[in-house]
Design an enzyme around this catalytic site. Structure first.
Site, short mmCIF file in Angstrom:
data_model
loop_
_atom_site.label_atom_id
_atom_site.label_comp_id
_atom_site.label_asym_id
_atom_site.label_seq_id
_atom_site.Cartn_x
_atom_site.Cartn_y
_atom_site.Cartn_z
N CYS A 144 -1.92 1.84 0.61
CA CYS A 144 -0.51 1.44 0.25
C CYS A 144 1.01 1.47 -0.92
O CYS A 144 1.32 1.85 -0.60
CB CYS A 144 -0.23 -0.15 0.45
SG CYS A 144 -1.54 -1.21 -0.70
N CYS A 148 -0.75 -6.70 6.07
CA CYS A 148 0.08 -7.23 7.06
C CYS A 148 -0.21 -7.11 8.71
O CYS A 148 -0.73 -6.72 8.79
CB CYS A 148 1.32 -6.33 6.99
SG CYS A 148 1.60 -6.30 5.14
N CYS A 184 0.24 -4.30 10.22
CA CYS A 184 -0.80 -3.28 10.37
C CYS A 184 -2.05 -3.29 10.28
O CYS A 184 -3.28 -2.67 9.48
CB CYS A 184 -0.33 -2.46 9.12
SG CYS A 184 1.19 -2.27 9.07
N CYS A 242 7.96 1.58 3.65
CA CYS A 242 7.84 0.11 3.72
C CYS A 242 6.84 -0.35 2.99
O CYS A 242 7.77 -1.89 1.64
CB CYS A 242 7.37 -0.09 4.94
SG CYS A 242 7.19 -2.05 5.94
N CYS A 243 5.83 0.21 2.72
CA CYS A 243 4.84 -1.05 1.66
C CYS A 243 5.26 -0.77 0.39
O CYS A 243 5.09 -1.26 -0.91
CB CYS A 243 3.55 0.13 1.46
SG CYS A 243 2.50 -0.34 3.10
#
Length: 251
Positions: free
Chosen positions: A231, A203, A206, A120-121
């Site tokens: 990340c 985010c 997170c 995702c990162c």
């Protein structure tokens, strides 16, 4: 070289730090005219943004809008516009890549494994950063050594093998108290989440506020072990053991 007038309310130590910071940023600009600040819009990056805009340095400031930032974080962009009359360049992830990842793994797959979180990162942060850095000779970050175990040996400047360009970390040896001394003395705008127990802000899904005694990065990806809390933006950072850092100096 442009003379920098220091606010009289800055104490001697902070004034020396401030002068050194301006000189470092001006030197980075001389050596790498296309260098840019990658801003997370957090406290450290607001110190750097203020230094760049206030000193009139011709350095671009950009940020990565992942699509999942807190409203308070996005509000910092408005504060910058109002204070400095300048725009921060915004890079966003590829929408098709985001949609494909969510369709394959779900909107909250990052909670399931480190691999899915890093995927995702990669889509939301690393790929946009690569676009932002493409063709540049150097970039500037607000990282500090005291922030986490992965940053304990952070150099003030280094060759970034991950992205293939030079990297400046001018706040590497600054303490949290020094960051907030400058912010308070110069009235630098900052993310209001910092006043709510968020020293490190990423985010929204997170990031959480810190609990008593936790280190500064404990609120990021809190469900993972401490040795994985990067990340991919700073993949070259080395992990070392450091003592937990308190919150002295925050407002």
């Amino acid at each position: 070289m442009t003379t920098i007038e220091l606010p009289p309310e800055l104490e001697a130590g902070a004034a020396a730090r401030w002068r050194e910071l301006i000189e470092t940023l001006a030197d980075a600009r001389r050596r790498y005219p296309d260098a840019a600040l990658a801003s997370s819009l957090a406290a450290e990056d607001m110190v750097l943004t203020h230094a760049i805009f206030d000193a009139g340095l011709d350095l671009e400031v950009f940020t990565l809008d992942t699509g999942r930032l807190h409203a308070e974080t996005l509000g910092v962009l408005d504060a910058i516009r109002q204070r400095y009359g300048r725009e921060v360049t915004i890079y966003r992830p590829d929408a098709a890549a985001v949609d494909a990842h969510v369709a394959a793994h779900g909107a909250y797959a990052f909670y399931e494994s480190v691999e899915l979180r890093k995927a995702c990162c990669q889509i939301r942060k690393v790929e946009p950063l690569k676009r932002a850095l493409a063709g540049r000779g150097a970039w500037i970050t607000g990282q500090r050594r005291a922030q986490s175990a992965t940053r304990g040996e952070l150099a003030r400047e280094e060759q970034d093998a991950t992205f293939g360009l030079y990297k400046f970390n001018p706040l590497a040896d600054w303490s949290e108290a020094e960051v907030w001394t400058v912010i308070r003395a110069q009235g630098i705008p900052y993310n209001p989440l910092h006043d709510q127990g968020y020293p490190s802000i990423g985010c929204e899904p997170c990031t959480r506020a810190l609990r008593p005694g936790e280190d500064l990065r404990a609120g990021r990806w809190w469900w993972e072990s401490s040795d994985s809390k990067e990340c991919g933006l700073h993949a070259g950072n080395r992990v070392i053991a450091i003592a937990p850092v308190g919150d002295a100096g925050r407002p």
